[in-house]
Design an enzyme around this catalytic site. Structure first.
Site, mmCIF file in Angstrom:
data_model
loop_
_atom_site.group_PDB
_atom_site.id
_atom_site.type_symbol
_atom_site.label_atom_id
_atom_site.label_comp_id
_atom_site.label_asym_id
_atom_site.label_seq_id
_atom_site.Cartn_x
_atom_site.Cartn_y
_atom_site.Cartn_z
ATOM 1 C CD GLU A 293 13.400 -7.994 -1.171
ATOM 2 O OE1 GLU A 293 12.065 -7.647 -1.916
ATOM 3 O OE2 GLU A 293 13.332 -8.026 0.072
ATOM 4 C CB CYS A 327 8.763 -6.821 -0.383
ATOM 5 S SG CYS A 327 10.050 -8.080 0.429
#
Length: 541
Positions: A293, A327
């Site tokens: 990720e 993020c």
């Protein structure tokens, strides 16, 4: 060996404590913060039963008070990485052979330790080492980590219970083996929960792990290690190393028994790891699992029907919680021109109430960015914006690193929807706004979809259901986690499995059964009860 089809406790999300002024939990946490601030800790390498202090070490300091030393962590040399790998492999068979409920019990106990006796300590370590506010530490270090552990154990049982059908005279079974080798976990600074989840999710499935935490998250990583040890995790299942990431990675990715990587971090680093694994593919015993990720350039898109107050709250929370170092943080916003004056007035008014400072003061909404490198990078974008004609700073723009790495929540307004800060991941408290003509809604949907290499999170604010349904379809590839009338951050384990596609990663959805399936190698077993004694089929006559 005990026999039984075991059911683990049904997981529920750990309740988030409010830490209201005068509350017992607030007093307890701040007292722990103060106590830990005054202590000095030493963090060794954890290889098997050994806690190694090497000849080299590095200091840990709070980003909001970078001259203060919290302690030191020790740096691995090449021989320590080789030792960590061999130690993990030596423990693989015994760990993978352990009945699954015994492994599950360890991590369920770890979850209760996180939520109970270690709650203040892991929150305070996160506040000190990563400059998270009281609230951000609570939802991450305590609640999300406990959720990862509890829900993942439940998902493990679901995986093992998923079995094929059997026809007459045959019993078909599916075994879920640990990977043949070891898993390499690389974790980021920004979420303590991710740091705990990446090595433990692989370990739950019977794998052994070499874990490299971020250099900027070592303090709370130490607490995670303490919790796993107290929960009864055997030595050598998760071996922990710190130091030069290139040296560590080069050694690990050269090893024939490298079986997979569990990564959260930057897109460029992940791409380089993928390339390196590809170059080494002929060296490996198996095809390694690659789970990552990575980055995001996450959006908020407001329709003319949206509530202005909701949009403004979404921008401030989405862009500036934890200084935008998520993020999933909102970093590009598309607003209708018809609502701009109203939105601007409320946004600027609300931002004037936002306080910035040390997390030891719970009234602060924003604290420091993680380190000087991040500070300097963000400042360069802010200074560039001051001179560029197609953008203006309408809020913030100030910064100071004399004591801590503080950057004001900064709002840019651009006339160019492809301006650099609309497309480049900044990972800080800077958000860029672009105003679109109301009549160009469909074009704006196309613009949102095409403006970024990333596809992690995104949000739409709209009160027209027809428009909302159309936007969901138009932006189906633009975000792995899509939010309607909410900020694009704050995914909860068990509720919103998290992950994105494109340059945002492999979308294996941390906190879901999908992720755990990557850490097993299934084996089908077919048992025939009445075995044929002749090769002849009836059609042969």
């Amino acid at each position: 060996m005990s026999n039984g089809i075991f059911r683990v406790p049904t997981p529920i999300n750990e309740p988030v404590k409010a830490y209201l002024p005068g509350s017992p939990e607030r007093k307890s946490l701040l007292a722990t913060y103060e106590k830990m601030y005054g202590e000095t800790v030493e963090v060794p390498l954890y290889i098997g039963a050994k806690e190694l202090k090497t000849s080299k070490k590095a200091a840990m300091s709070p980003p909001h008070d970078h001259r203060h030393i919290l302690g030191h962590y020790y740096l691995a040399q090449p021989e320590h990485i080789h030792e960590a790998i061999e130690n993990a492999l030596s423990n693989r068979k015994r760990w993978s052979d352990l009945p699954w409920q015994e492994r599950a019990s360890i991590f369920l106990k770890a979850a209760d330790l996180v939520a109970g006796p270690y709650r203040d300590r892991i929150n305070a370590a996160t506040m000190l080492g990563q400059s998270k506010t009281v609230h951000q530490a609570e939802i991450d270090a305590a609640c999300e980590l406990a959720d990862f552990l509890r829900f993942n154990v439940s998902y493990v049982t679901d995986i093992y219970a998923d079995q094929p059908i059997s026809s007459e005279g045959i019993w078909n079974r599916l075994e879920y083996r640990a990977l043949e080798g070891f898993v390499y976990a690389i974790t980021p600074f920004n979420f303590t929960a991710i740091a705990g989840n990446l090595p433990s999710s692989a370990a739950m499935m019977g794998n052994v792990v070499v874990w490299k935490p971020s250099d900027s998250q070592v303090y709370s990583a130490k607490v995670i290690i303490d919790i796993f040890k107290e929960a009864g995790l055997p030595d050598g299942i998760i071996n922990v190393v710190f130091g030069d990431p290139k040296m560590i990675t080069d050694i690990i990715l050269e090893h024939k028994d490298f079986a997979g990587i569990h990564f959260t971090g930057s897109t460029q680093v992940f791409k380089s790891l993928w390339a390196q694994i590809g170059e080494n593919i002929h060296k490996y015993k198996n095809y390694p699992r690659i789970v990552g990720e990575t980055g995001g350039k996450d959006f908020i898109l407001a329709h003319p029907t949206a509530h202005t107050a909701e949009v403004v709250a979404g921008i401030i929370r989405g862009a500036f919680e934890f200084q935008g170092q998520k993020c999933s943080a909102a970093s590009r916003v598309y607003l209708p021109k018809s609502k701009w004056t109203e939105t601007k007035d409320l946004l600027l008014s609300e931002l004037k109430t936002v306080k910035m400072g040390s997390p030891e003061d719970p009234s602060n909404f924003v604290t420091a960015v993680i380190h000087e490198g991040s500070f300097d990078k963000l400042v360069s974008f802010i200074e560039q914006a001051k001179s560029d004609k197609e953008v203006e700073i309408i809020a913030g723009g100030g910064y100071d690193k004399s004591k801590g790495y503080f950057i004001e929540p900064t709002v840019l307004l651009t006339t160019n929807p492809k301006y650099t800060t609309m497309c480049t991941e900044l990972f800080g408290p800077v958000v860029t706004l672009y105003l679109y003509d109301d009549k160009d809604w469909d074009k704006t949907l196309e613009l949102v979809n095409a403006s970024s290499e990333y596809a992690l999170t995104g949000a739409i604010f709209c009160r027209d259901r027809y428009v909302t349904a159309h936007a969901i379809e138009a932006l189906r590839d633009a975000a792995g986690n899509f939010y309607i009338n909410d900020k694009p951050t704050g995914a909860v384990v068990g509720q919103q499995p998290f992950g994105g596609a494109r340059a945002s990663g492999t979308n294996d959805k941390a906190g879901s059964v999908l992720n755990l399936l990557r850490w097993v190698s299934p084996r089908t077993v077919k048992e025939t009860f009445l075995t044929p004694k002749s090769y002849r089929y009836p059609f042969l006559g």
